[in-house]
Design a protein around this motif. Structure first.
Motif, PDB file in Angstrom:
ATOM      1  N   ASP B  45     -12.918 -20.057  56.036  1.00 53.40           N
ATOM      2  CA  ASP B  45     -11.931 -19.018  55.724  1.00 53.40           C
ATOM      3  C   ASP B  45     -10.921 -19.524  54.689  1.00 53.40           C
ATOM      4  OD1 ASP B  45     -10.399 -20.754  57.189  1.00 53.40           O
ATOM      5  OD2 ASP B  45     -10.211 -19.456  58.943  1.00 53.40           O
ATOM      6  N   ILE B  46      -9.931 -18.679  54.379  1.00 52.57           N
ATOM      7  CA  ILE B  46      -8.975 -19.063  53.324  1.00 52.57           C
ATOM      8  C   ILE B  46      -8.108 -20.230  53.778  1.00 52.57           C
ATOM      9  CG2 ILE B  46      -7.088 -18.258  51.845  1.00 52.57           C
ATOM     10  CD1 ILE B  46      -8.350 -15.676  51.534  1.00 52.57           C
ATOM     11  N   ASN B  47      -7.811 -20.309  55.074  1.00 55.21           N
ATOM     12  CA  ASN B  47      -7.043 -21.465  55.562  1.00 55.21           C
ATOM     13  C   ASN B  47      -7.762 -22.764  55.230  1.00 55.21           C
ATOM     14  OD1 ASN B  47      -4.885 -20.096  56.641  1.00 55.21           O
ATOM     15  ND2 ASN B  47      -5.886 -19.789  58.627  1.00 55.21           N
ATOM     16  N   TYR B  48      -9.093 -22.745  55.411  1.00 51.30           N
ATOM     17  CA  TYR B  48      -9.887 -23.937  55.092  1.00 51.30           C
ATOM     18  C   TYR B  48      -9.873 -24.182  53.579  1.00 51.30           C
ATOM     19  CZ  TYR B  48     -14.038 -26.646  53.972  1.00 51.30           C
ATOM     20  OH  TYR B  48     -14.891 -27.578  53.437  1.00 51.30           O
ATOM     21  N   LEU B  49      -9.999 -23.081  52.798  1.00 55.39           N
ATOM     22  CA  LEU B  49      -9.983 -23.220  51.334  1.00 55.39           C
ATOM     23  C   LEU B  49      -8.674 -23.865  50.871  1.00 55.39           C
ATOM     24  CD1 LEU B  49     -11.154 -22.506  48.453  1.00 55.39           C
ATOM     25  CD2 LEU B  49      -9.924 -20.355  48.645  1.00 55.39           C
ATOM     26  N   ILE B  50      -7.555 -23.424  51.459  1.00 57.33           N
ATOM     27  CA  ILE B  50      -6.241 -23.956  51.057  1.00 57.33           C
ATOM     28  C   ILE B  50      -6.194 -25.471  51.322  1.00 57.33           C
ATOM     29  CG2 ILE B  50      -3.758 -23.893  51.601  1.00 57.33           C
ATOM     30  CD1 ILE B  50      -4.166 -20.830  52.126  1.00 57.33           C
ATOM     31  N   GLN B  51      -6.671 -25.878  52.477  1.00 55.89           N
ATOM     32  CA  GLN B  51      -6.707 -27.311  52.806  1.00 55.89           C
ATOM     33  C   GLN B  51      -7.615 -28.067  51.841  1.00 55.89           C
ATOM     34  OE1 GLN B  51      -4.950 -29.216  54.713  1.00 55.89           O
ATOM     35  NE2 GLN B  51      -3.773 -27.479  55.457  1.00 55.89           N
ATOM     36  N   TRP B  52      -8.767 -27.444  51.560  1.00 55.39           N
ATOM     37  CA  TRP B  52      -9.729 -28.079  50.655  1.00 55.39           C
ATOM     38  C   TRP B  52      -9.121 -28.227  49.256  1.00 55.39           C
ATOM     39  CZ3 TRP B  52     -12.228 -26.800  46.129  1.00 55.39           C
ATOM     40  CH2 TRP B  52     -13.306 -27.623  45.767  1.00 55.39           C
ATOM     41  N   MET B  53      -8.426 -27.180  48.823  1.00 51.60           N
ATOM     42  CA  MET B  53      -7.786 -27.237  47.496  1.00 51.60           C
ATOM     43  C   MET B  53      -6.734 -28.332  47.463  1.00 51.60           C
ATOM     44  SD  MET B  53      -7.373 -23.176  46.844  1.00 51.60           S
ATOM     45  CE  MET B  53      -6.216 -23.300  45.511  1.00 51.60           C
ATOM     46  N   LYS B  54      -6.001 -28.464  48.551  1.00 51.01           N
ATOM     47  CA  LYS B  54      -4.961 -29.500  48.612  1.00 51.01           C
ATOM     48  C   LYS B  54      -5.601 -30.891  48.444  1.00 51.01           C
ATOM     49  CE  LYS B  54      -1.651 -31.625  51.657  1.00 51.01           C
ATOM     50  NZ  LYS B  54      -1.569 -32.055  53.032  1.00 51.01           N
ATOM     51  N   ASP B  55      -6.741 -31.075  49.076  1.00 54.98           N
ATOM     52  CA  ASP B  55      -7.382 -32.396  49.026  1.00 54.98           C
ATOM     53  C   ASP B  55      -8.173 -32.635  47.743  1.00 54.98           C
ATOM     54  OD1 ASP B  55      -6.378 -32.736  51.548  1.00 54.98           O
ATOM     55  OD2 ASP B  55      -8.219 -32.103  52.573  1.00 54.98           O
TER      56      ASP B  55
END
Lengths: 490, 109
Positions: B45-55
């Motif tokens: 989901d987008i929550n995961y995408l946001i974390q992935w983008m951060k990393d």
């Protein structure tokens, strides 16, 4: 617990009731097609009733402003959206599409003869700031029929600029200096040794007591530079791109800094230039500049969506390179956070504060911000603070040479309220004894001196008659403090 | 349990947010599936995408993009041109070819 959804009813647009929505605006869903006319109509609704001298309804055929339009452009989101909306509504495709009844019909005359876009460049305020004038000018030039006007923040300290906009060179034969180290803000006719407007501006800004004062002073200087530019270009209206969110931030932040008396002017202002103050002309509205915020019903989210969907280039507003610990920044963080979870509350702030009116009539105009001020700030301060009267000799402070009686509460507080932390900024040229005030303040003070000399009186006699009352700060024990406030405790 | 496929997405930035992401406004990314947790498969989901983008995408000042596991207040998120508030915000499950836009609203007035 399941998360509460952020929109009412269904995902269908509340306006056309056909399309699936694209944007949630304060719990209501709108599709892209309905979003464009919604924003355009909110803009016109907030702007057009104030174009005529006497409000005459929102119909364009009746719009007859008494002068030109000046758009205050900062390069930020709000002003970029405002520029686009003004162009669409009064010059571009939407305006041409609405032409009815033949080309020569008076209804189809352009509302504004000239529209100018004024950018106040603040890059010289601090040495590390970047000059963005080129990108801002390029962004303005993408629109036809807008004239670009460049003003620099240091113009507020430039006598040549003052001569140009006021058309009067005689009022400022000698410049004044203020001593910011005392609460009385003593004035001296000895001008500070700053040789250029840039150094005078930097000395002034770095001498201010707090970071909040630096931010609010820069905003005040920009506002006055825009108003004087409007006057010199015969503009009757100045419009700013303050969105609903920004307006709520400025209202709360201004009230926190002592600007409660000018709450109505924070929303909308009628500025009377000093030379026509009190004239019958100004009472009829002639020569008055109206400062309006046509995006005051459009939130930051809608502005962002508008800019994105219309592919508007945003040059970006210049950030002042000081730590983000000001009242304005803290208020902004609070309101933006609030808007995420409670978007309607932000609108309620602006709408509720917009209904407030100050108690009592304005006695005069502040020499610094040129907004209405209570009659005697010191007297009001004496009523809201605990003071001690001692037999100290008052001759040490000469009230006749003080700037304090000419200021509003907010400006006096800005110049004198100190923080235990200070600004942490290096002072330009050490700690100056005197700083030069902005040119319009000098002109106002010179005008008053001239009037006093003609009458053979001192405008501050009234103050001096109040007796040997001076400020004193002393530490009190809890019992002593209680005794002082005892009669006010319920 | 079959593993979720890698998703090809288009990510765009506006309002100055691109400065945090290598000053590139548009990115095409292949989002790998989230590592499965002990009990169930984690959603893409987008929550995961946001974390992935951060990393993986974010170059500087993470605090200007992310706060309490989601985007900072003042950032508008559009999924396929639609406000993410209509799609369930961070819980929206991403699909192949989705376009996600992050726009900062905080570039002054």
């Amino acid at each position: 617990m399941p998360r509460k959804q952020r929109f009412d009813r269904s995902r269908t647009c509340v306006k056309c009731k056909v399309n699936l929505g694209n944007l949630v605006i304060r719990h209501a869903v709108y599709c892209k097609e309905c979003f464009t006319p919604l924003i355009a109509s909110r803009f016109r609704h907030a702007f057009e009733p104030h174009i005529n001298l006497v409000p005459a309804g929102p119909r364009r055929g009746l719009l007859k402003p008494s002068g030109d339009l000046l758009i205050g452009f900062s390069g930020g989101l709000g002003s970029t959206v405002l520029l686009d909306l003004v162009h669409r509504t009064y010059i571009g495709r939407t305006f041409r599409k609405e032409v009815r009844g033949g080309k020569e019909h008076p209804r189809n005359d352009r509302v504004w003869t000239n529209i100018r876009v004024c950018y106040v460049d603040i890059s010289d305020a601090f040495p590390e700031m970047e000059n963005r004038t080129y990108s801002v000018q390029k962004a303005v030039e993408t629109y036809e029929d807008f004239e670009f006007v460049l003003v620099r923040l240091q113009d507020a300290f430039d006598l040549r600029w003052w001569e140009k906009v006021s058309g009067n060179s005689s009022t400022l034969s000698s410049s004044l200096g203020i001593d910011l180290s005392s609460e009385d803000l003593l004035l001296s006719s000895t001008s500070p040794p700053d040789s250029t407007p840039v150094s005078a501006m930097r000395t002034y800004l770095t001498s201010l007591p707090t970071l909040t004062a630096i931010h609010s002073t820069i905003s005040t200087l920009i506002r006055l530079l825009l108003l004087y530019t409007a006057r010199s270009t015969r503009s009757s209206h100045v419009v700013l791109g303050t969105s609903l969110t920004s307006l709520s931030i400025s209202l709360i932040s201004s009230i926190s800094q002592g600007g409660g008396f000018v709450v109505p002017q924070t929303v909308q202002e009628e500025w009377v230039p000093a030379h026509i103050e009190g004239h019958p002309e100004s009472r009829a509205g002639k020569g008055v500049v109206r400062l309006l915020r046509p995006l005051r019903e459009v939130g930051m989210k809608e502005c962002t969506a508008w800019a994105w969907w219309n592919q508007l280039p945003i040059p970006g507003k210049q950030r002042i390179p000081v730590p983000r610990h000001t009242i304005g920044d803290l208020t902004k963080d609070f309101i933006v956070g609030l808007e995420k979870d409670y978007p309607s509350t932000v609108s309620t702030i602006a709408k509720t504060v917009g209904k407030l009116a100050p108690k009592g009539e304005a006695g005069r105009t502040c020499a610094m911000c040129e907004l209405p001020a209570q009659s005697v700030v010191q007297e009001w301060k004496s009523r809201i603070s605990i003071r001690s009267f001692t037999g100290l000799d008052p001759s040490g402070t000469d009230a006749s040479n003080s700037l304090a009686p000419f200021l509003c509460y907010s400006c006096h507080t800005t110049l004198t309220s100190r923080s235990s932390r200070g600004t942490g900024l290096p002072k330009a040229g050490g700690i100056p004894a005197l700083v030069a005030p902005p040119v319009w303040s000098q002109a106002r003070l010179a005008q008053k001196d001239h009037a006093d000399a003609q009458l053979g009186t001192n405008s501050l006699d009234g103050l001096q008659d109040r007796g040997p009352e001076i400020w004193e700060t002393k530490s009190l024990k809890p019992d002593e403090m209680k005794a002082v406030v005892d009669e006010f405790i319920l | 349990m079959t593993e979720a496929p890698t998703l090809n997405l288009k990510i765009e930035f506006g309002g100055g947010l691109e400065l945090l992401f290598d000053n590139k406004r548009s990115h095409r990314v292949a989002l790998p599936p989230p590592p499965p947790s002990d009990t169930q498969a984690a959603p893409t989901d987008i929550n995961y995408l946001i974390q992935w983008m951060k990393d993986n995408l974010l170059r500087e000042r993470a605090e200007l993009f992310i706060e309490n596991g989601t985007v900072r207040p003042g950032i508008l998120v559009l999924v396929n041109d639609t406000d993410w508030e209509l799609e369930g915000e961070g819980e929206y499950e991403l699909k192949e070819g989705d376009e996600v836009v992050f726009i900062s609203t905080l570039h002054g007035g």
